[in-house]
Design a protein around this motif. Structure first.
Motif, PDB file in Angstrom:
ATOM      1  N   VAL A 194      41.548  35.629  42.665  1.00  0.00           N
ATOM      2  CA  VAL A 194      41.110  36.781  41.879  1.00  0.00           C
ATOM      3  C   VAL A 194      39.657  37.096  42.201  1.00  0.00           C
ATOM      4  O   VAL A 194      38.895  36.231  42.639  1.00  0.00           O
ATOM      5  CB  VAL A 194      41.271  36.526  40.361  1.00  0.00           C
ATOM      6  N   LEU A 202      38.230  41.193  35.413  1.00  0.00           N
ATOM      7  CA  LEU A 202      39.069  41.053  36.599  1.00  0.00           C
ATOM      8  C   LEU A 202      39.128  42.371  37.346  1.00  0.00           C
ATOM      9  O   LEU A 202      39.476  43.412  36.767  1.00  0.00           O
ATOM     10  CB  LEU A 202      40.477  40.593  36.202  1.00  0.00           C
ATOM     11  N   VAL A 205      43.463  41.051  42.263  1.00  0.00           N
ATOM     12  CA  VAL A 205      44.190  39.781  42.352  1.00  0.00           C
ATOM     13  C   VAL A 205      45.066  39.808  43.591  1.00  0.00           C
ATOM     14  O   VAL A 205      45.562  40.864  44.005  1.00  0.00           O
ATOM     15  CB  VAL A 205      45.037  39.543  41.078  1.00  0.00           C
ATOM     16  N   GLN A 264      37.704  32.745  36.074  1.00  0.00           N
ATOM     17  CA  GLN A 264      38.767  33.438  36.788  1.00  0.00           C
ATOM     18  C   GLN A 264      40.119  33.195  36.122  1.00  0.00           C
ATOM     19  O   GLN A 264      40.931  34.122  35.979  1.00  0.00           O
ATOM     20  CB  GLN A 264      38.801  32.983  38.243  1.00  0.00           C
ATOM     21  N   LEU A 268      42.505  36.030  34.393  1.00  0.00           N
ATOM     22  CA  LEU A 268      43.884  36.215  34.852  1.00  0.00           C
ATOM     23  C   LEU A 268      44.859  36.100  33.693  1.00  0.00           C
ATOM     24  O   LEU A 268      45.790  36.908  33.565  1.00  0.00           O
ATOM     25  CB  LEU A 268      44.208  35.185  35.935  1.00  0.00           C
TER      26      LEU A 268
END
Length: 475
Positions: A194, A202, A205, A264, A268
């Motif tokens: 990511v 974010l 990805v 991260q 996610l």
């Protein structure tokens, strides 16, 4: 760390007094004391001890430490003199142990144990909020951390659903029960990478095959700036919900190797909250709904590619030509041979030494490159749905292995079957593959030969003295 999903420092600094029984359940209180080193305030939480740890003697072990007057649950791990943390010493010892066991991988660390639980809870479709609460990612109120009676029991039930496939038993010489075996079928894995923005949001990805490094799925979150890091160019911008749906769909057939970075991983998991979990995949041995999926008998005397691939082709047992299955096929990675679970395609079968073997072609997620003539690609929504795959997959018909049809250690889970038009393509692709002799799985491991050093003495022609004298006189 595997069963509770805790960080190394969180469990290593656990005090015996913070192992308590609440609402009838044995629990550990993480970050309970003011001097505990925690990552953030949301790391303070109460976790019920799962049944696996109870079966391994967790309660008896805690009582023994209390009886000895110990303060710490792990008194043998002292804080480091430089940092005051226990996790550094533990990590060094763990890496040394794994190295001696030939299990040390350069791309894994001790946090892989924590990510194992995160991945398994994701595969069980556990609510994102509960997953974050277990892992200490979600900041909650006192009510969130100190669950009600029903809440703790529900959380323990979720943790007990995680199947590690281990067998627990007593072994002479050990004071507590130990793990005596493991038979958990594994799924092929995909590496998850990511990219985060300046505010830890974010941005994009990417999921890729760890063996071929082919990108299986990549998406940039719509409305965000493109990542500045190299390797994220030319990625299409799609909605966050679509990205989450695509990732969750892949969890039906693949195990996700989640990011090791805490920020991260949290970003996610927050994204996946937006997705819709896919339907469950039937286990190996489940009854087929369609009568065309029933197995028939294969003629071993003719090559598998000599006939038209159709529903009338014989094979063996509960498998037919064109069936797909998750199986452990040899995989050269990290400098050694591993049995890596991945999709396989049944090409035929044969008898060896009185035992029936399946001829299985190696499969991997299809990338963006054009397939070779000997590679069969299962693509398109209808083909993928009938094959019960999560994404387009290619099968290398020149990379084939023989696996005993009754070997449940290697044959993990039955999927679907090739669609009729895909089976026709299989017949043509086998012609391009040529006459291939599949390798029995027992013969794939390289055999180490003993080093033999031979000393060879050079040969010389020896002339008799009489002849040498005669030659001198003649000269």
């Amino acid at each position: 760390m595997i069963a509770l999903g805790v960080r190394p420092e969180e469990i290593l600094q656990l005090k015996i007094r913070n192992i308590r029984r609440r609402d009838g359940l044995l629990c550990v209180f993480i970050g309970e004391d003011g001097d505990d080193v925690i990552k953030s305030e949301q790391s303070r939480r109460v976790l019920p001890v799962p049944q696996l740890l109870l079966d391994l003697g967790f309660r008896e072990w805690a009582i023994a430490l209390h009886t000895r007057g110990e303060i710490w649950a792990f008194p043998e791990i002292e804080p480091g003199s430089a940092t005051g943390r226990r996790s550094q010493i533990f990590g060094d010892r763990m890496r040394t142990l794994l190295g001696h066991l030939d299990l040390k991988f350069s791309d894994e660390d001790i946090y892989a144990m924590r990510r194992t639980l995160a991945s398994k809870l994701l595969h069980l479709r556990v609510d994102t909020g509960i997953r974050q609460r277990v892992l200490g990612h979600l900041e909650g109120t006192t009510i969130d951390r100190h669950y009600s009676d029903d809440g703790l029991a529900e959380l323990k039930a979720l943790l007990d659903q995680v199947d590690y496939g281990v067998t627990v038993g007593s072994v002479p010489g050990f004071a507590y029960p130990v793990i005596t075996g493991c038979s958990r079928p594994m799924l092929p894995s995909l590496d998850v990478t990511v990219a985060l923005g300046d505010q830890s949001e974010l941005l994009a990805v990417r999921l890729s095959d760890p063996d071929t490094e082919e990108v299986i799925f990549a998406g940039r979150i719509e409305g965000t700036s493109p990542p500045r890091e190299e390797g994220w160019t030319d990625i299409a911008a799609i909605s966050a919900r679509t990205v989450a749906d695509e990732i969750l769909a892949l969890t039906s057939s693949y195990s996700l190797s989640l990011p090791s970075n805490e920020e991260q991983l949290a970003a996610l998991e927050h994204l996946l909250m937006l997705g819709t979990p896919p339907r469950a995949v039937p286990a190996l041995g489940a009854e087929r709904d369609n009568a065309t999926h029933q197995a028939i008998v294969h003629d071993d005397n003719s090559p598998a590619h000599s006939a038209e691939i159709s529903g009338d082709i014989p094979v063996c047992g509960s498998f037919a030509v064109g069936d797909l299955i998750i199986c452990a096929l040899p995989l050269s990675r990290r400098g050694q041979e591993n049995a890596a679970p991945r999709p396989g395609l049944v090409i035929g079968s044969r008898d060896l030494g009185g035992r029936r073997y399946l001829d299985i072609a190696w499969g991997a997620p299809a990338g963006t490159k054009h397939p070779a003539p000997h590679e069969l690609v299962v693509v398109g929504p209808s083909e993928i749905a009938e094959a019960q795959l999560a994404a387009a997959t290619h099968f290398d018909l020149r990379r084939r292995y023989l696996i005993p049809e009754d070997d449940r250690n290697r044959l993990h889970r039955k999927l679907g079957r090739l669609a009729s038009h895909a089976r026709k393509r299989l017949s043509e692709t086998l012609c391009f593959a040529g006459d291939i002799t599949p390798t029995p799985v027992a013969m794939t491991a390289s055999t180490k030969m003993a080093l033999v050093i031979e000393r060879r003495i050079p040969k010389r022609a020896v002339i008799p003295k009489a002849l040498r004298g005669g030659e001198a006189g003649s000269r």
